[in-house]
Each structure stands twice: as C-alpha cells, then as structure tokens.
Design an enzyme around this catalytic site. Structure first.
Site, short mmCIF file in Angstrom:
data_model
loop_
_atom_site.label_atom_id
_atom_site.label_comp_id
_atom_site.label_asym_id
_atom_site.label_seq_id
_atom_site.Cartn_x
_atom_site.Cartn_y
_atom_site.Cartn_z
N TYR A 57 0.53 -1.18 -0.15
CA TYR A 57 -0.14 0.04 -0.05
C TYR A 57 1.29 1.29 -0.11
O TYR A 57 1.21 1.47 1.39
CB TYR A 57 -0.98 0.15 1.38
N HIS A 126 -0.47 -11.93 1.61
CA HIS A 126 -1.28 -11.27 0.76
C HIS A 126 -1.74 -11.67 -0.47
O HIS A 126 -3.01 -11.73 -0.93
CB HIS A 126 -0.42 -10.18 0.32
N SER A 205 -13.15 -4.82 2.10
CA SER A 205 -14.20 -4.33 1.26
C SER A 205 -15.34 -5.13 1.54
O SER A 205 -16.31 -4.67 1.25
CB SER A 205 -14.09 -4.69 0.10
N PRO A 206 -15.76 -5.00 3.25
CA PRO A 206 -17.31 -5.37 3.51
C PRO A 206 -18.39 -3.75 2.73
O PRO A 206 -19.64 -4.60 2.58
CB PRO A 206 -17.12 -5.09 5.04
N LEU A 207 -17.34 -2.99 2.35
CA LEU A 207 -18.80 -1.45 2.01
C LEU A 207 -18.70 -2.46 0.72
O LEU A 207 -19.60 -1.14 -0.09
CB LEU A 207 -18.20 -0.03 2.76
N GLY A 208 -18.00 -2.76 -0.20
CA GLY A 208 -18.09 -3.07 -1.14
C GLY A 208 -17.36 -2.39 -2.24
O GLY A 208 -17.67 -1.31 -3.29
N ARG A 209 -16.27 -1.48 -1.34
CA ARG A 209 -15.78 -0.67 -2.11
C ARG A 209 -15.99 0.63 -2.22
O ARG A 209 -15.75 1.79 -2.76
CB ARG A 209 -14.88 -0.75 -2.96
P1 ATR Z 1 -11.75 -1.24 1.57
O1 ATR Z 1 -11.54 -2.88 2.44
O2 ATR Z 1 -10.87 -1.70 -0.61
O3 ATR Z 1 -10.97 -0.01 2.38
P2 ATR Z 1 -14.05 -0.55 1.70
O4 ATR Z 1 -14.38 -0.79 2.68
O5 ATR Z 1 -15.83 -1.46 0.96
O6 ATR Z 1 -13.22 -1.57 0.89
O7 ATR Z 1 -14.72 0.27 1.71
C1 ATR Z 1 -14.04 1.64 1.34
C2 ATR Z 1 -14.57 2.84 0.20
O8 ATR Z 1 -15.94 3.14 1.26
C3 ATR Z 1 -13.22 3.97 0.52
O9 ATR Z 1 -13.73 4.64 -0.29
C4 ATR Z 1 -14.27 4.71 1.53
O10 ATR Z 1 -13.90 6.19 1.33
P3 ATR Z 1 -13.60 7.67 2.41
O11 ATR Z 1 -12.42 7.32 2.81
O12 ATR Z 1 -14.44 8.97 1.38
O13 ATR Z 1 -15.01 7.90 3.40
C5 ATR Z 1 -15.89 4.35 1.63
N1 ATR Z 1 -16.81 5.07 3.04
C6 ATR Z 1 -16.57 3.85 3.79
N2 ATR Z 1 -17.45 4.28 4.81
C7 ATR Z 1 -17.53 5.41 4.50
C8 ATR Z 1 -19.44 5.76 4.81
N3 ATR Z 1 -19.57 5.25 5.74
N4 ATR Z 1 -19.93 6.62 4.13
C9 ATR Z 1 -19.89 6.97 2.77
N5 ATR Z 1 -18.13 5.81 2.34
C10 ATR Z 1 -17.39 5.66 2.95
#
Ligand code: ATR
Length: 321
Positions: A57, A126, A205-209
């Site tokens: 990273y 990884h 990526s639990p938030l689907g990125r």
């Molecule tokens: P990863 O594990 O790859 O980081 P993720 O957790 O699914 O993926 O999602 C990360 C993304 O969600 C980031 O683009 C983050 O953007 P910010 O840095 O602007 O927050 C976004 N994100 C995380 N939490 C959020 C929330 N509560 N509302 C909106 N966007 C969110």
C-alpha cells in the site's frame, strides 16, 4: 467496543477495525499526512484496536504512516500487515507474487523497520505464490513466530485447500478476504473451512468499496481518475455494470431507511452478524464515516431483512477483480 478473538491466537481485536489502504493509495489521492495521522488517532480514541496495512500500500508509505501514528499506543493496538505481491518500484505496476522463504524474511524485516516496531501482531501472505509450496512459505512464517517477530500468521485470498495445508504447518489465525452483501463467494468453501479449523475471517471491502454505502446516487457519481483503481480496473465499477449494481444498492438503502440507520451500517451488520469468527475492516479516510461505521455495532438485522440482502449478490454484474 465489541471485541473478537483472532482464531486460536488469543489476540483480541475490535470487531470493526480500520482498513488503512485508502489513506495512501487506490481510492484517489492519498490523504494529507497530518490528516491521516489525526484520523488514526481518532480511531484509537473511538475504540478501534485493529489496524490493517500491507507492504504494497503506497509502496511502504502506508506502513510508515500507520507505524508512526500508532507508536505511542503500540501496546494497545493490533497491527496487521502483509507481504507477497511485488511491484515495480518505478511504475508501481504489479509484477508477481513472491512467497519464497527468503522473501518472507526480507519482507518481514522491511515491514518491521517501516512500522518502527519490534513485532507484527498479524502477518499475512497477501496473495498465494503459485510457484512456492504454501508449506514452505508458512514454514518460514512459523520461524518468525518462534523468533518473536510475528505474533500470529494469516493468509489473504487463499482457497480452502491452501488454508488447510497451511494450517497443518502452523495455526492460521485469520483468513482475510473480500466479504460483503455483494461478494459472497467465500461462503461456498472458504468460510466453512475457516469455521472447521477455528480460523477468523477478516472481511475486507465490507462496504463493497463504497458501493454499499449509498453514497453514489447515479452513473454520474462513478469514481473516476487514474489514481482510483475502481475506475481503472474493477469490473463492477465500469460503465454499464456500475449502473446495474447501483440499482441493487437500492434494496440496501430501503432496508436502511426502514431501520433508520445508514446503509453502511446495514452492510457492516450483515457481515458481522455471521458470528464471532468474523471481523470487518472497512476502510475510510474520514472521521464522520468512521463514526458511522462503528455505529454498525448497534444495528441488527431481522431474519427477513437478512434474507432480502442475501439475495442481492447473485445479481451483481462484474467480478471482484
Ligand atoms: P476497502 O476495504 O477496500 O477499503 P470498503 O471498506 O468496502 O473497501 O470501502 C472503502 C470505501 O468506502 C472508501 O472509498 C471510503 O471512502 P472515504 O475514505 O471517503 O470514507 C468509503 N466509505 C467508508 N465508510 C463510508 C461511509 N460510512 N459512508 C460513505 N462512504 C464510506
């Protein structure tokens, strides 16, 4: 904050950790150094004890940032990092995976130096190196445990078969993989193997990125730019696919609206409700989003809500990578 134990390692982490990648790379411009440090401190203050980084990273930037920001609270937090994938130092291009014992050792020493610490709490391979038997890689990681440089061993994006072979060499504490309402493929073989062997699943990526947070209202909001890897190379974010997937997100926002909590909390609750063997590491660069995400611990889904969300993954257009 709710804690969960990583496998049989005895290491306890907050059920919601912080994925630190986006502070350095991949989701647009890196966060300004001072702001990133502030966010990491705020995460600690809010009870986050699980911080996830990796050698790749920002090509070392992220480990240095995390190590520096957490130095004063080192004994109160769990730092997880990863090795294996190789990048061209000049271009950043990915050029392969090296799971050789020599690289296990070299990478660990480099990560310890960048993190400014004497131990890595959770050290992951990884990505699996097809050219090195997993027994050789994990055998060397086990040596690092013996030497006190590493506290627990993990794998990321490994198959059930690889997990079982690795676990036979040394206990695997955690398997990290993408897991969300939109990415459920691990439920077939990987998650059952983790349960069978007592290994925790660390959901990235639990938030689907960001797709599942409801922050994208229309096609016009699609992430763009050369430094956003979703725009560059993620099938789910390509024009056409993105719109189809956004339509699916409406089911998440509808559940969220009925419950009176943000969609991000519904997405995280869906992951965490699978059991004590699952923890999540959503990534964020913003305090407001961090607070929202931690609030997911107070959001619980009914059977009916869960069932309506379970059906969505099958309709997602585009692979994970
Ligand atoms: P990863 O594990 O790859 O980081 P993720 O957790 O699914 O993926 O999602 C990360 C993304 O969600 C980031 O683009 C983050 O953007 P910010 O840095 O602007 O927050 C976004 N994100 C995380 N939490 C959020 C929330 N509560 N509302 C909106 N966007 C969110």
């Amino acid at each position: 904050m709710l804690s969960r134990t990583l496998g049989q390692s005895g290491i306890s982490v907050s059920a919601i950790g912080l994925g630190c990648m986006g502070l350095s790379e991949f989701y647009g411009e890196p966060t300004h150094e001072a702001d990133a440090i502030t966010l990491l401190h705020q995460a600690v203050d809010l009870g986050v004890t699980h911080f996830d980084t990796a050698e790749i990273y920002g090509q070392g930037h992220n480990e240095r940032l995390v190590g520096n920001a957490l130095a004063a609270v080192r004994d109160k937090v769990v730092i997880a990092t990863k090795f294996g994938p190789q990048r061209d130092p000049a271009t950043g291009a990915f050029i392969g995976v090296d799971g050789s014992p020599a690289n296990v050792r070299r990478s660990c020493d480099n990560s310890l130096q960048r993190l400014g610490t004497d131990r890595i709490d959770l050290y992951y391979l990884h990505r699996v190196d097809a050219a090195t038997p997993i027994e050789d890689t994990v055998g060397e990681m086990a040596m690092l445990v013996k030497e006190g440089k590493v506290m627990a061993v993990g794998l990321s994006e490994a198959s059930a078969e690889i997990i079982a072979r690795a676990h036979a060499v040394h206990p695997i504490a955690a398997l990290q993989t993408e897991y969300s309402i939109f990415s459920r493929d691990v439920e077939k073989d990987v998650l059952p193997m983790c349960v069978r062997l007592g290994i925790s699943l660390v959901a990235y990526s639990p938030l689907g990125r960001a797709l599942l947070t409801g922050r994208y209202a229309s096609a016009a909001d699609r992430p763009t730019g050369d430094n956003d890897f979703r725009a560059r190379m993620q099938p789910r974010f390509q024009p056409g696919n993105f719109e189809s997937n956004l339509a699916l997100v409406e089911a998440v926002t509808a559940v969220a609206a009925r419950k009176g909590c943000p969609p991000a909390q519904v997405a995280l609750a869906w992951v965490l409700d699978h059991g004590d063997h699952v923890v999540a590491i959503p990534g964020t660069t913003k305090l407001a989003n961090l607070r929202t995400n931690l609030g997911a611990l107070d959001c619980h889904l009914t059977e009916e809500e869960r069932a309506s969300l379970d059906a969505l993954a099958a309709g997602v257009v585009g692979g994970r990578y």
